[in-house]
Design a protein around this motif. Structure first.
Motif, PDB file in Angstrom:
ATOM      1  N   ALA A  64       0.842  -1.374  -0.001  1.00 49.32           N
ATOM      2  CA  ALA A  64      -0.022   0.037  -0.057  1.00 49.32           C
ATOM      3  C   ALA A  64       0.823   1.203  -0.112  1.00 49.32           C
ATOM      4  O   ALA A  64       0.571   2.217  -0.514  1.00 49.32           O
ATOM      5  CB  ALA A  64      -0.887   0.038   1.084  1.00 49.32           C
ATOM      6  N   TYR A  65       1.975   1.270   0.753  1.00 50.02           N
ATOM      7  CA  TYR A  65       2.864   2.279   0.805  1.00 50.02           C
ATOM      8  C   TYR A  65       3.584   2.788  -0.449  1.00 50.02           C
ATOM      9  O   TYR A  65       3.594   3.821  -1.171  1.00 50.02           O
ATOM     10  CB  TYR A  65       4.045   1.890   1.672  1.00 50.02           C
ATOM     11  N   TYR A  66       3.881   1.575  -1.135  1.00 50.15           N
ATOM     12  CA  TYR A  66       4.522   1.846  -2.545  1.00 50.15           C
ATOM     13  C   TYR A  66       3.590   2.162  -3.806  1.00 50.15           C
ATOM     14  O   TYR A  66       3.588   2.914  -4.616  1.00 50.15           O
ATOM     15  CB  TYR A  66       5.407   0.830  -2.928  1.00 50.15           C
ATOM     16  N   LEU A  67       2.224   1.573  -3.447  1.00 50.89           N
ATOM     17  CA  LEU A  67       1.249   1.997  -4.372  1.00 50.89           C
ATOM     18  C   LEU A  67       0.676   3.428  -4.171  1.00 50.89           C
ATOM     19  O   LEU A  67       0.385   4.100  -5.032  1.00 50.89           O
ATOM     20  CB  LEU A  67      -0.065   1.096  -3.988  1.00 50.89           C
ATOM     21  N   LYS A  68       0.674   3.670  -3.028  1.00 53.55           N
ATOM     22  CA  LYS A  68       0.473   5.315  -2.714  1.00 53.55           C
ATOM     23  C   LYS A  68       1.655   6.317  -3.367  1.00 53.55           C
ATOM     24  O   LYS A  68       1.170   7.295  -3.947  1.00 53.55           O
ATOM     25  CB  LYS A  68       0.396   5.555  -1.331  1.00 53.55           C
ATOM     26  N   LYS A  69       2.706   5.876  -3.332  1.00 47.90           N
ATOM     27  CA  LYS A  69       3.752   6.555  -3.665  1.00 47.90           C
ATOM     28  C   LYS A  69       3.705   6.897  -5.394  1.00 47.90           C
ATOM     29  O   LYS A  69       3.927   7.709  -5.560  1.00 47.90           O
ATOM     30  CB  LYS A  69       5.073   5.962  -3.411  1.00 47.90           C
ATOM     31  N   GLU A  70       3.253   5.585  -5.946  1.00 46.41           N
ATOM     32  CA  GLU A  70       3.197   5.769  -7.498  1.00 46.41           C
ATOM     33  C   GLU A  70       2.062   6.377  -7.775  1.00 46.41           C
ATOM     34  O   GLU A  70       2.022   7.369  -8.611  1.00 46.41           O
ATOM     35  CB  GLU A  70       2.819   4.126  -8.008  1.00 46.41           C
ATOM     36  N   PHE A  71       0.844   6.591  -7.021  1.00 45.99           N
ATOM     37  CA  PHE A  71      -0.334   7.281  -7.513  1.00 45.99           C
ATOM     38  C   PHE A  71      -0.152   8.879  -7.094  1.00 45.99           C
ATOM     39  O   PHE A  71      -0.659   9.546  -7.978  1.00 45.99           O
ATOM     40  CB  PHE A  71      -1.480   7.012  -6.327  1.00 45.99           C
ATOM     41  N   TRP A  72       0.661   9.271  -6.154  1.00 46.76           N
ATOM     42  CA  TRP A  72       0.904  10.560  -5.632  1.00 46.76           C
ATOM     43  C   TRP A  72       2.286  11.316  -6.211  1.00 46.76           C
ATOM     44  O   TRP A  72       2.634  12.267  -5.798  1.00 46.76           O
ATOM     45  CB  TRP A  72       0.889  11.005  -4.172  1.00 46.76           C
ATOM     46  N   LYS A  73       2.813  10.505  -7.084  1.00 49.02           N
ATOM     47  CA  LYS A  73       4.377  10.927  -7.365  1.00 49.02           C
ATOM     48  C   LYS A  73       4.384  12.156  -8.237  1.00 49.02           C
ATOM     49  O   LYS A  73       5.229  12.962  -7.997  1.00 49.02           O
ATOM     50  CB  LYS A  73       5.034   9.789  -8.172  1.00 49.02           C
ATOM     51  N   HIS A  98       3.649  15.272  -5.507  1.00 49.38           N
ATOM     52  CA  HIS A  98       4.744  15.341  -4.500  1.00 49.38           C
ATOM     53  C   HIS A  98       5.825  15.694  -5.334  1.00 49.38           C
ATOM     54  O   HIS A  98       6.907  16.224  -4.709  1.00 49.38           O
ATOM     55  CB  HIS A  98       4.874  14.362  -3.732  1.00 49.38           C
TER      56      HIS A  98
END
Length: 240
Positions: free
Chosen positions: A228-237, A240
């Motif tokens: 979930a953490y890496y998926l969140k980073k991918e969606f919000w890259k 941010h």
């Protein structure tokens, strides 16, 4: 009024503490030792189940400790023919109260209510006492109404005079065996250990399964958190 409310709040703790002023020996509990649990189940059905019930326990649950239905029927069932029945007794509460002064408690969760150490010490601490109606007393449960049903196995012991008033954790009561039983002291302690081990398991048969499932759930959540953490980073890259 505040003092009264505080007294009500802490009264259960005070009562609990007053029951703990005895020396308790460590019970040899090992819920993974199926041979011990099976021996304990046999002792329980032969010596305890005539007066004490275990209404929250079904005979069929004994399959969880490695017994087959035929073994349960042939060796452990004396008051029922259906393996799915609960471990109840035919003695009525009114008769039990008339005979013993109080109805024997249901033992389904006694190990959780009293702790295994309490049961282990209690079952080894009966001594002869002519002042009691049953002829028996107990250093863990003073003026106990229950007779010593295992005395033919343990033998008859007396409380040494030097320890007659020792009902606190500062002094360990000492006994003298005046009439040996069928078992040696070491054998009797081992038998009581098996019985307490079974009572501990019976109080929560699903404990081992629950703990294993808990570990699996925690591992799943750990892996899911990383994904979930890496998926969140991918969606919000791009943000941010």
């Amino acid at each position: 009024m505040k003092k009264f409310l505080l007294a009500l709040l802490f009264a259960p703790l005070i009562a609990f503490g007053s029951e703990g002023n005895v020396h308790l020996d460590k019970a040899p509990v090992n819920l993974e030792d199926y041979a011990s649990l099976q021996r304990g189940a046999r002792i329980f059905t032969n010596y305890c189940l005539s007066c004490h019930s275990a209404a929250a326990m079904r005979y069929s649950r004994l399959e969880d400790i490695g017994l087959s239905k035929d073994q349960i029927k042939d060796n452990l069932m004396f008051a029922s023919d259906n393996v799915g029945d609960t471990m109840t007794i035919s003695m009525s509460p009114d008769n039990a109260k008339a005979w013993f002064g109080a109805a024997p408690p249901d033992l389904s969760v006694e190990a959780r209510a009293r702790t295994p150490d309490w049961l282990y010490t209690y079952l080894r601490s009966f001594y002869l006492d002519d002042s009691r109606p049953t002829g028996w007393n107990n250093t863990v449960f003073e003026k106990v109404g229950m007779p010593h049903v295992l005395y033919t196995l343990q033998g008859e012991q007396v409380l040494k005079k030097s320890a007659a008033g020792a009902h606190d954790e500062q002094a360990r009561p000492e006994f003298e065996l005046v009439k040996p039983g069928k078992l040696s002291p070491a054998e009797y302690n081992a038998m009581v250990g098996d019985l307490v081990n079974y009572l501990t398991w019976m109080a929560e048969p699903a404990k081992a399964t629950r703990q294993e499932l808990g570990i699996v759930v925690l591992l799943f959540l750990g892996v899911f958190f990383v994904l979930a953490y890496y998926l969140k980073k991918e969606f919000w890259k791009d943000i941010h």
